[in-house]
Scaffold this motif. Sequence first.
Motif, PDB file in Angstrom:
ATOM      1  N   PHE A  13      -2.446   5.387   9.569  1.00  0.00           N
ATOM      2  CA  PHE A  13      -2.918   5.144   8.201  1.00  0.00           C
ATOM      3  C   PHE A  13      -2.060   5.895   7.190  1.00  0.00           C
ATOM      4  CE2 PHE A  13      -5.743   6.967   4.872  1.00  0.00           C
ATOM      5  CZ  PHE A  13      -5.954   5.799   4.146  1.00  0.00           C
ATOM      6  N   LEU A  14      -1.532   7.062   7.601  1.00  0.00           N
ATOM      7  CA  LEU A  14      -0.705   7.863   6.699  1.00  0.00           C
ATOM      8  C   LEU A  14       0.563   7.111   6.285  1.00  0.00           C
ATOM      9  CD1 LEU A  14      -0.360  10.568   5.283  1.00  0.00           C
ATOM     10  CD2 LEU A  14       0.792  11.434   7.321  1.00  0.00           C
ATOM     11  N   VAL A  15       1.103   6.277   7.187  1.00  0.00           N
ATOM     12  CA  VAL A  15       2.285   5.475   6.847  1.00  0.00           C
ATOM     13  C   VAL A  15       1.959   4.519   5.701  1.00  0.00           C
ATOM     14  CG1 VAL A  15       3.897   3.739   7.708  1.00  0.00           C
ATOM     15  CG2 VAL A  15       3.248   5.658   9.160  1.00  0.00           C
ATOM     16  N   SER A  16       0.797   3.881   5.768  1.00  0.00           N
ATOM     17  CA  SER A  16       0.392   2.950   4.708  1.00  0.00           C
ATOM     18  C   SER A  16       0.213   3.681   3.381  1.00  0.00           C
ATOM     19  CB  SER A  16      -0.908   2.244   5.098  1.00  0.00           C
ATOM     20  OG  SER A  16      -0.738   1.511   6.291  1.00  0.00           O
ATOM     21  N   VAL A  17      -0.378   4.878   3.433  1.00  0.00           N
ATOM     22  CA  VAL A  17      -0.560   5.659   2.203  1.00  0.00           C
ATOM     23  C   VAL A  17       0.800   6.052   1.605  1.00  0.00           C
ATOM     24  CG1 VAL A  17      -1.493   7.802   1.249  1.00  0.00           C
ATOM     25  CG2 VAL A  17      -2.797   6.519   2.951  1.00  0.00           C
TER      26      VAL A  17
END
Length: 378
Positions: free
Chosen positions: A306-310
């Motif tokens: 999810f951190l990649v998307s953020v």
Amino acid sequence: MRAQLLVAAVSLGIAAFLWAFMVANDPFLVAILLAALGVVFWALERFPRLETAVIDSFRQARWTASAVWLAIVLLFPFLFGQNAYYSHLLVLSLIYSVLGIALNFQLGSANIPNFATGATYGIGAYCSALLALNWGWSFWLTLPVAAFAATVFGFVLGLPSMRTRDAYLALVTIACGVIIHQLLNNFEWTGGAQGLIGIPAPSLFGYSFAQPLRIFGFTLPFQVHFYYLSLALLALAVVVANRLHHSRIGLAWNALRADEVAARSVGINVVWYKVLAFAVDAFLAAFAGVVYAFYISYISPDNFTFLVSVTLMTMVIVGGMDNIVGVIVGAFLLTLLPEKLRAYSDYRLLFYGVVVIAFLMIRPQGLLPQRLRNYEIR
């Protein structure tokens, strides 16, 4: 002639700044370069005529700008010689630029907050890696198959998302991203938490990308192969994004962003254009995932969290939503910034956040905000 000179000066200045920022390892020098960048964008915000003059010059001298930038991007790896680390940073920056452009179709053009771009990125990477490791498919054959698989996922994700809007839509995409991450983490055939190792490097007519690049008497690290490959992918993404932006599809996406109810009232098929934005995002993100998997030769679920998307969403917002050049600037800045802040160790993320906030305070609409569409009646 004045426009050509201004275009050449601005282009070479940007290239010189990028080179200086990449080779700067002293924290004090990095701070000075960031401050200089902040002053430039403050001047553009304070004096709009300056920004307008630069943009008009690039429009008037398009061929000069194209020639100068083509020379810059082709020769740029030679400035770093055999230093593989700088070439690696360039490859990652280009891959994140493609991912940023992919997300920009939704977030920038249509105002759809999608937090599942990291998942589609991972689907492309895993699909290509599994085909290469289990069935011996080449990199070039896995590209279209992985893009097709991710596009199908984009449609599947887009259809149920049509029943939600705004924050609820963001929650749906977050949930889908978490589901994909958990599936990659728990399936045995994806390697579980250990991931997939030994992904073979691409080859073209028997020439392997894993060997150093020898050209014109220079020997460059193997990463430069992936630099040119990622550069070609970014060029494709820019052409597609530019064509879509100036088409009826891009106009419809902008109408959705401005007012969805008004767009529906004038006959725009809201569901179709939203699902199309999901599919185009997934298609380009999958391409980036394939290049990443074959470049690193190892992938795990932790690469697609999810951190990649953020992070991608931050790049689009900081760079400038619905501005292709702005998204690329944001991707390069926020990919290189954590590497330049390694000297601060535990405080690295703290300073990273401070820099992002500072630039958003200087340019609230992004470093290179979207400009109004202009139409001429003939």
